[in-house]
Design a protein around this motif. Structure first.
Motif, PDB file in Angstrom:
ATOM      1  N   ASP A  93       1.049  -1.141   0.193  1.00  0.00           N
ATOM      2  CA  ASP A  93       0.238   0.100   0.022  1.00  0.00           C
ATOM      3  C   ASP A  93       1.027   1.424   0.059  1.00  0.00           C
ATOM      4  OD1 ASP A  93      -1.970  -1.845   0.052  1.00  0.00           O
ATOM      5  OD2 ASP A  93      -2.335  -1.787   2.280  1.00  0.00           O
ATOM      6  N   ILE A  94       0.279   2.408   0.149  1.00  0.00           N
ATOM      7  CA  ILE A  94       1.044   3.760   0.103  1.00  0.00           C
ATOM      8  C   ILE A  94       0.663   4.735   1.134  1.00  0.00           C
ATOM      9  CG2 ILE A  94      -0.682   4.585  -1.544  1.00  0.00           C
ATOM     10  CD1 ILE A  94       1.855   5.704  -3.176  1.00  0.00           C
ATOM     11  N   GLU A  95       1.797   5.618   1.327  1.00  0.00           N
ATOM     12  CA  GLU A  95       1.678   6.827   2.278  1.00  0.00           C
ATOM     13  C   GLU A  95       1.799   7.940   1.567  1.00  0.00           C
ATOM     14  OE1 GLU A  95       3.364   9.741   4.751  1.00  0.00           O
ATOM     15  OE2 GLU A  95       4.751   8.396   3.642  1.00  0.00           O
ATOM     16  N   VAL A  96       0.943   8.883   1.716  1.00  0.00           N
ATOM     17  CA  VAL A  96       1.322  10.101   1.070  1.00  0.00           C
ATOM     18  C   VAL A  96       1.369  11.406   1.832  1.00  0.00           C
ATOM     19  CG1 VAL A  96       0.100   9.166  -0.992  1.00  0.00           C
ATOM     20  CG2 VAL A  96      -1.407  10.704   0.564  1.00  0.00           C
ATOM     21  N   ASN A  97       2.023  12.517   1.346  1.00  0.00           N
ATOM     22  CA  ASN A  97       2.157  13.602   2.340  1.00  0.00           C
ATOM     23  C   ASN A  97       1.558  14.923   1.881  1.00  0.00           C
ATOM     24  OD1 ASN A  97       4.176  14.250   4.696  1.00  0.00           O
ATOM     25  ND2 ASN A  97       4.908  12.296   3.892  1.00  0.00           N
ATOM     26  N   SER A  98       0.752  14.881   0.690  1.00  0.00           N
ATOM     27  CA  SER A  98       0.415  16.209   0.157  1.00  0.00           C
ATOM     28  C   SER A  98      -0.850  15.886  -0.811  1.00  0.00           C
ATOM     29  CB  SER A  98       1.266  16.770  -0.406  1.00  0.00           C
ATOM     30  OG  SER A  98       1.721  16.060  -1.738  1.00  0.00           O
ATOM     31  N   GLY A  99      -1.604  16.571  -1.169  1.00  0.00           N
ATOM     32  CA  GLY A  99      -2.596  16.541  -2.383  1.00  0.00           C
ATOM     33  C   GLY A  99      -2.126  15.904  -3.392  1.00  0.00           C
ATOM     34  N   GLY A 100      -0.902  16.354  -3.701  1.00  0.00           N
ATOM     35  CA  GLY A 100      -0.220  15.913  -4.823  1.00  0.00           C
ATOM     36  C   GLY A 100       0.197  14.539  -4.918  1.00  0.00           C
ATOM     37  N   GLU A 101       0.817  14.138  -3.600  1.00  0.00           N
ATOM     38  CA  GLU A 101       0.990  12.673  -3.683  1.00  0.00           C
ATOM     39  C   GLU A 101      -0.310  11.737  -3.638  1.00  0.00           C
ATOM     40  OE1 GLU A 101       5.503  12.784  -1.585  1.00  0.00           O
ATOM     41  OE2 GLU A 101       3.816  11.967  -0.441  1.00  0.00           O
ATOM     42  N   LEU A 102      -1.198  12.316  -3.122  1.00  0.00           N
ATOM     43  CA  LEU A 102      -2.629  11.575  -3.071  1.00  0.00           C
ATOM     44  C   LEU A 102      -3.189  11.641  -4.527  1.00  0.00           C
ATOM     45  CD1 LEU A 102      -5.110  10.318  -1.658  1.00  0.00           C
ATOM     46  CD2 LEU A 102      -5.947  12.662  -1.326  1.00  0.00           C
ATOM     47  N   ALA A 105      -0.886   8.951  -6.205  1.00  0.00           N
ATOM     48  CA  ALA A 105      -1.202   7.631  -5.789  1.00  0.00           C
ATOM     49  C   ALA A 105      -2.455   6.922  -6.318  1.00  0.00           C
ATOM     50  CB  ALA A 105      -1.501   7.494  -4.293  1.00  0.00           C
ATOM     51  N   LEU A 106      -3.634   7.742  -6.363  1.00  0.00           N
ATOM     52  CA  LEU A 106      -4.867   7.379  -7.073  1.00  0.00           C
ATOM     53  C   LEU A 106      -4.569   7.164  -8.482  1.00  0.00           C
ATOM     54  CD1 LEU A 106      -7.276   9.764  -4.982  1.00  0.00           C
ATOM     55  CD2 LEU A 106      -7.217   7.219  -4.853  1.00  0.00           C
ATOM     56  N   ARG A 107      -3.798   7.928  -9.146  1.00  0.00           N
ATOM     57  CA  ARG A 107      -3.577   7.841 -10.633  1.00  0.00           C
ATOM     58  C   ARG A 107      -2.722   6.655 -10.784  1.00  0.00           C
ATOM     59  NH1 ARG A 107      -3.579  11.660 -14.686  1.00  0.00           N
ATOM     60  NH2 ARG A 107      -5.382  12.731 -13.916  1.00  0.00           N
ATOM     61  N   ALA A 108      -2.077   6.218  -9.760  1.00  0.00           N
ATOM     62  CA  ALA A 108      -1.217   5.180 -10.047  1.00  0.00           C
ATOM     63  C   ALA A 108      -2.172   3.639 -10.172  1.00  0.00           C
ATOM     64  CB  ALA A 108       0.120   4.949  -8.991  1.00  0.00           C
ATOM     65  N   GLY A 109      -3.228   3.989  -9.343  1.00  0.00           N
ATOM     66  CA  GLY A 109      -4.127   2.925  -9.360  1.00  0.00           C
ATOM     67  C   GLY A 109      -4.221   2.128  -7.695  1.00  0.00           C
ATOM     68  N   PHE A 110      -3.613   2.969  -6.921  1.00  0.00           N
ATOM     69  CA  PHE A 110      -3.745   2.639  -5.470  1.00  0.00           C
ATOM     70  C   PHE A 110      -5.452   2.615  -5.290  1.00  0.00           C
ATOM     71  CE2 PHE A 110       0.702   2.949  -5.592  1.00  0.00           C
ATOM     72  CZ  PHE A 110       1.054   2.055  -4.792  1.00  0.00           C
ATOM     73  N   ARG A 111      -6.067   1.855  -4.457  1.00  0.00           N
ATOM     74  CA  ARG A 111      -7.479   1.961  -4.163  1.00  0.00           C
ATOM     75  C   ARG A 111      -7.328   2.869  -2.799  1.00  0.00           C
ATOM     76  NH1 ARG A 111      -8.412  -2.638  -1.913  1.00  0.00           N
ATOM     77  NH2 ARG A 111      -6.528  -3.573  -2.612  1.00  0.00           N
ATOM     78  N   PRO A 112      -8.534   3.621  -2.301  1.00  0.00           N
ATOM     79  CA  PRO A 112      -8.513   4.682  -1.225  1.00  0.00           C
ATOM     80  C   PRO A 112      -8.203   3.605  -0.005  1.00  0.00           C
ATOM     81  CG  PRO A 112     -10.275   5.148  -2.769  1.00  0.00           C
ATOM     82  CD  PRO A 112      -9.509   3.831  -3.325  1.00  0.00           C
ATOM     83  N   ALA A 113      -8.539   2.299   0.053  1.00  0.00           N
ATOM     84  CA  ALA A 113      -8.401   1.804   1.182  1.00  0.00           C
ATOM     85  C   ALA A 113      -6.778   1.209   1.498  1.00  0.00           C
ATOM     86  CB  ALA A 113      -9.136   0.312   1.421  1.00  0.00           C
ATOM     87  N   GLN A 114      -5.921   1.712   0.465  1.00  0.00           N
ATOM     88  CA  GLN A 114      -4.608   1.501   0.544  1.00  0.00           C
ATOM     89  C   GLN A 114      -3.935   2.713   0.791  1.00  0.00           C
ATOM     90  OE1 GLN A 114      -4.367  -0.443  -3.788  1.00  0.00           O
ATOM     91  NE2 GLN A 114      -3.116  -1.916  -2.722  1.00  0.00           N
ATOM     92  N   ILE A 115      -4.440   3.779   1.202  1.00  0.00           N
ATOM     93  CA  ILE A 115      -3.722   5.001   1.314  1.00  0.00           C
ATOM     94  C   ILE A 115      -3.936   5.651   2.723  1.00  0.00           C
ATOM     95  CG2 ILE A 115      -3.499   7.407   0.327  1.00  0.00           C
ATOM     96  CD1 ILE A 115      -4.894   6.279  -2.357  1.00  0.00           C
ATOM     97  N   ILE A 116      -2.638   6.039   3.070  1.00  0.00           N
ATOM     98  CA  ILE A 116      -2.557   6.898   4.418  1.00  0.00           C
ATOM     99  C   ILE A 116      -2.202   8.338   4.002  1.00  0.00           C
ATOM    100  CG2 ILE A 116      -1.154   7.347   6.534  1.00  0.00           C
ATOM    101  CD1 ILE A 116      -1.026   4.260   6.696  1.00  0.00           C
ATOM    102  N   PHE A 117      -2.676   9.313   4.549  1.00  0.00           N
ATOM    103  CA  PHE A 117      -2.241  10.765   4.384  1.00  0.00           C
ATOM    104  C   PHE A 117      -1.605  11.403   5.631  1.00  0.00           C
ATOM    105  CE2 PHE A 117      -4.025  14.880   2.589  1.00  0.00           C
ATOM    106  CZ  PHE A 117      -2.707  15.571   2.540  1.00  0.00           C
ATOM    107  N   ASN A 118      -0.231  11.394   5.623  1.00  0.00           N
ATOM    108  CA  ASN A 118       0.406  12.272   6.697  1.00  0.00           C
ATOM    109  C   ASN A 118       0.750  13.722   6.500  1.00  0.00           C
ATOM    110  OD1 ASN A 118       1.086  10.246   8.782  1.00  0.00           O
ATOM    111  ND2 ASN A 118       2.033   9.384   7.110  1.00  0.00           N
ATOM    112  N   GLY A 119       1.117  14.626   7.227  1.00  0.00           N
ATOM    113  CA  GLY A 119       1.462  15.814   7.155  1.00  0.00           C
ATOM    114  C   GLY A 119       1.185  16.744   8.067  1.00  0.00           C
TER     115      GLY A 119
END
Ligand SMILES: *Cc1c(COP(=O)(O)O)cnc(C)c1O
Length: 472
Positions: A93-102, A105-119
């Motif tokens: 899965d994936i961790e993102v740190n900004s709207g841009g990384e989010l 991540a979505l564009r790369a095909g990660f599902r929302p349930a795979q994403i964590i947002f820090n910052g």
């Protein structure tokens, strides 16, 4: 390949990935000098098989501790889309740190349930994006931010998953700028605030689902103790929260920081300060981190008669560096040479500056330098090496004379313009941080695959790209 050839490989080699063949550096079987000819330098080269094997090592660590672990790749380490695709295909899965990384991540095909947002400084727009996507967790960095996420959930009429990020005052032996669990660090909620923060977050369960607790002790953490201490601190909060409110957290997120051994080749290791040597040469394995953390947690769970909580909690890790660092390298060409009669030094001027490897400048990070053109030749001569930028600090040694990098880099005798060099282990926090200082078009990047096939994953900038967003 005969074992004799393998035995004669240099110390920096990694079997099947980084090797010398016919005297030249090969990456997954692709000839580095031919890559430099074909794509030009500077050039980033990433290895898909190495990314996969780094991820496999994490997954095997989870298997060894007999515990499902949710690994969220810290995309700030390198968010090139082909790298993200490779990571996703490897099953984590994936961790993102900004709207841009989010967005990426979505564009790369990660599902929302795979994403964590820090910052630390999320905007309302970024929070709205995360809430409306319905990601696994928004990690809130302060009590104030709980209000922001709650307001977003109300605005969007959608429940948000939140995790509290703590700063439990745990030090490591890494750079201060890479330590994130100290009270001098800007991150997180302190231990004295935690109970109040949880109470606040639990006020409107229809808006916020409080799902976990998070800590990141820092990057390149060479010892297990900080991870174990961090886990212990979070476990205690989890148990106390359960006792006091009946609320059960679903996950404990132990952050990133699994180190990479930047000193596989120790030829210049003794020229680094002792603490840097220990940190950069860390051999800590993911399984060691998980074993130490779980041992502490199991003991505590038994003592607190909270085994039922322990069995239910999901453990998350956010590895960045340990996924991508040694899977990437920078190829650079010597463009200029000078001999200084007064000092006797030979200077080699390359085409790769600190605008491509910011850490070499701001943390004096050691990237082992080799000759790709003459990879099998003994590296016996010390050269002053510098990049192309119009800045005296753009050098491969410590210009401040604090001895944090070797003064000379060892390369084969008679290095000269046209020779291709390689900075190893430079896949993390390099391409992701590069900038076109001095009007230098940003470099291309390629991804190598099994059997030496090569895929362009980033086009080299053109001069026109340098104008892209200027308005005049
Ligand atoms: C940077 C960061 C990571 C990744 O750290 P690595 O040392 O690259 O593994 C993970 N989690 C958080 C919150 C981070 O800020």
């Amino acid at each position: 390949m005969s074992s004799q050839v393998v035995a004669s490989q240099p110390a920096w080699a990694i079997e099947g990935f980084l090797e010398t063949r016919d005297g030249r550096l090969h990456i997954d079987g692709a000839d580095a000098v031919r890559l430099a000819d074909e794509y030009g330098t500077p050039l980033f080269v990433f290895s898909a098989p190495r990314i996969r094997s780094n991820i496999r090592r994490l997954q095997q660590a989870a298997a060894a501790v007999e515990r499902p672990i949710k690994f969220c790749y810290a995309s700030k380490a390198n968010s090139n889309m082909a790298v993200l695709r490779t990571v996703r295909d490897a099953g984590i899965d994936i961790e993102v740190n900004s709207g841009g990384e989010l967005f990426k991540a979505l564009r790369a095909g990660f599902r929302p349930a795979q994403i964590i947002f820090n910052g630390t400084s999320k905007t309302d727009a970024e929070i709205d994006e995360a809430v409306s996507a319905g990601i696994y967790s928004i990690n809130v960095d302060s009590i104030y931010e709980i209000d922001l996420v709650e307001a977003s959930a109300r605005r969007l009429n959608k429940r948000a998953n939140v995790t509290l990020r703590l700063v439990p005052e745990i030090g490591t032996r890494s750079h201060l700028g890479l330590q994130t669990a100290l009270l001098t660090s800007k991150f997180g909620i302190t231990s004295s605030e935690v109970a109040g923060a949880f109470r606040r977050a639990l006020e409107h369960p229809e808006l916020l689902h409080v799902s976990g607790i998070h800590i990141h002790v820092g990057s390149q953490t060479p010892d297990v103790e900080p991870f174990a201490d961090a886990f212990k601190a979070m476990w205690e909060h989890l148990v106390r929260l359960h006792r006091e409110t009946g609320h059960t957290l679903e996950h404990i997120n132990l952050g990133g920081g699994i180190p990479v051994n930047y000193l596989r080749d120790r030829a210049q290791a003794d020229q680094l300060p002792e603490h840097e040597r220990a940190m950069l040469g860390a051999s800590l394995e993911p399984v060691d981190v998980l074993t130490a953390a779980l041992r502490v947690a199991r003991e505590q769970a038994r003592d607190a008669e909270a085994e039922h909580l322990f069995d239910r909690v999901t453990i998350l890790l956010e590895p960045g560096r340990s996924v991508i660092s040694d899977a990437g390298l920078v190829l650079t060409t010597i463009r200029n040479i000078k001999r200084r009669p007064e000092t006797g030094d030979v200077w080699l001027l390359t085409d790769a500056g600190y605008n491509l490897m910011l850490s070499m400048n701001n943390y004096k990070w050691y990237y082992h330098l080799i000759s790709a053109s003459r990879a099998a030749a003994p590296a016996t001569v010390g050269y002053k090496v510098a990049g192309p930028l119009c800045d005296s600090g753009d050098v491969y040694f410590d210009i401040e004379r604090e001895g944090r990098l070797p003064d000379y880099r060892l390369l084969p005798i008679d290095a000269r313009p046209g020779e291709v060099l390689a900075l190893l282990n430079s896949g993390a926090y390099s391409l992701a941080q590069m900038f076109p200082y001095n009007g230098r078009p940003l470099p291309a990047a390629v991804l190598t695959g099994e059997g030496g096939q090569v895929e362009l994953i980033r086009r080299r900038d053109t001069y026109e790209d340098l104008l892209m967003n200027d308005v005049w």
